[in-house]
Enzyme design. Structure first.
Site, PDB file in Angstrom:
ATOM      1  N   CYS A 130       0.837  -1.204   0.000  1.00 42.73           N
ATOM      2  CA  CYS A 130       0.000   0.000   0.000  1.00 42.73           C
ATOM      3  C   CYS A 130       0.869   1.250   0.000  1.00 42.73           C
ATOM      4  O   CYS A 130       1.388   1.657   1.048  1.00 42.73           O
ATOM      5  CB  CYS A 130      -0.931  -0.012   1.212  1.00 42.73           C
ATOM      6  SG  CYS A 130      -1.973   1.451   1.314  1.00 42.73           S
ATOM      7  N   CYS A 133      -0.447   4.171   2.130  1.00 42.39           N
ATOM      8  CA  CYS A 133      -0.313   3.966   3.586  1.00 42.39           C
ATOM      9  C   CYS A 133       1.143   4.173   4.014  1.00 42.39           C
ATOM     10  O   CYS A 133       1.411   4.776   5.044  1.00 42.39           O
ATOM     11  CB  CYS A 133      -0.710   2.555   3.998  1.00 42.39           C
ATOM     12  SG  CYS A 133      -2.175   1.922   3.214  1.00 42.39           S
ATOM     13  N   ASP A 134       2.086   3.639   3.243  1.00 45.73           N
ATOM     14  CA  ASP A 134       3.474   3.554   3.714  1.00 45.73           C
ATOM     15  C   ASP A 134       4.454   4.456   2.971  1.00 45.73           C
ATOM     16  O   ASP A 134       5.619   4.567   3.373  1.00 45.73           O
ATOM     17  CB  ASP A 134       3.972   2.098   3.576  1.00 45.73           C
ATOM     18  CG  ASP A 134       3.092   1.135   4.360  1.00 45.73           C
ATOM     19  OD1 ASP A 134       2.555   1.541   5.404  1.00 45.73           O
ATOM     20  OD2 ASP A 134       2.933  -0.027   3.925  1.00 45.73           O
TER      21      ASP A 134
END
Ligand code: NAP
Length: 301
Positions: A130, A133-134
């Site tokens: 992701c 997200c990261d």
């Protein structure tokens, strides 16, 4: 007793709740992860009719808000199975049971893994599925994205805004994803395409340090120093726990046509989890509507 129990709170599930509530039915959406599903990972959705551009998280928050304001109930729980008691279907979770007149399976899909050495061990230590997200953890560093679909292209574009260098590694020499994003990536100085190439190994002790890449063009292997690798090689279904109540195809998708009707009366399937040609946000929303209306007809006998 609920009229419609919806398993999965992605676009299909939440659309089903909206249609169910508007038809006067008592609905509940049971979600084991994040409301919104996989679209929450999309930094920018540009192909939903009527909305030129919206982030995936804003899109899904709006959907959830709309469903809840219409009266849909929600539960954050992992479903463990369904018990068919004829006119009542009981959705089971670890600690509770939800009796429903009908059920809509909208379980979506999950990330496919590459299946190379060290991928599992280094997940969370440089291996990610992701980018939104990261990605921020890799600000100013060199990263790779693996895949050639829309997700990989979007991930590469998103990461190019923060990372020093983004390698986009794809196993063929043409992309599956949208051409408009490919063109934007081509104009970015810090993005490099590595085509007709596959990742053979991910190297790193505590965290990702480099990839071993196999070039199909030269037949040779080479090292690529990166701190992160974002794997975007498609999606697989997660329907095993329903295999005793509905028929699945060989790949694990729920057998259901455009009418969203499964092999089990009273249980419907909507969105990416069912057998279908096109898995898009628009088709997930369409399925949610079709499945909810089919459930209403089923309840009415
Ligand atoms: P996808 O379209 O299935 O693409 C997966 C990519 O990974 C393909 O390029 C495939 O290569 C490659 N791949 C598969 N297995 C591999 C392996 N073992 N090793 C290396 N490469 C591998 O998946 P996706 O990009 O996640 O998209 C899923 C669906 O969501 C699509 O329908 C897409 O259009 C949609 N989507 C929509 C949006 C949006 O903004 N609306 C955003 C993202 C995704 P090949 O091309 O060679 O098969």
């Amino acid at each position: 007793m609920y009229d419609i129990g919806i398993i999965g709170g992605g676009t299909a599930g939440m659309t089903a709740a909206i249609y169910g509530q508007r038809a006067g039915k008592k609905t509940i959406i049971i979600e084991g992860g994040v409301f919104g599903g996989q679209i929450t990972s999309s930094p920018n959705v540009e192909n939903y009719p009527g909305i030129a551009s919206v982030s995936g998280s804003e899109f899904s928050m709006n959907l959830l808000d709309q469903a809840v304001k219409l009266g849909a109930e929600t539960a954050m729980e992992q479903v463990t199975g369904i018990r068919d008691e004829g006119s009542v279907k009981v959705i089971e979770t670890a600690g509770k049971e939800y009796p429903c007149r009908s059920v809509i399976l909208a379980t979506g899909v999950t990330h496919r893994h590459l299946g190379v050495p060290n991928e599992e061990r280094l997940t969370g230590a440089g291996v990610s599925y992701c980018a939104t997200c990261d990605g921020m953890f890799f600000r100013g560093r060199d990263v790779a994205v693996v895949g050639g679909g829309s997700t990989a292209l979007q991930d590469a574009e998103f990461l190019s805004n923060y990372c020093r260098k983004v390698y986009l590694i794809h196993r063929r020499d043409e992309f599956r994803g949208e051409d408009s994003i490919v063109k934007r990536l081509e104009s970015k100085e810090n993005v490099e395409f590595i085509l007709s190439a596959t990742v053979r190994d991910i190297i790193g002790d505590q965290a990702v340090e480099r990839l071993i890449v196999n070039s199909k063009k030269t037949g040779k292997e080479f090292k690529l120093d990166v701190s992160g690798v974002f794997i975007a090689v498609g999606q697989i279904p997660k329907n095993e726990i329903f295999a005793d109540v509905v028929k699945l195809d060989a790949d694990g998708f729920i057998l259901a046509a455009e009418d969203c009707i499964t092999s089990r009366p009273g249980i419907f399937a909507a969105g990416d989890c069912r057998t279908k040609e096109v898995r898009q946000l628009t088709t997930a929303a369409a399925d949610g509507a079709v499945a909810a209306l089919a459930a209403c007809r089923y309840i009415a006998g």
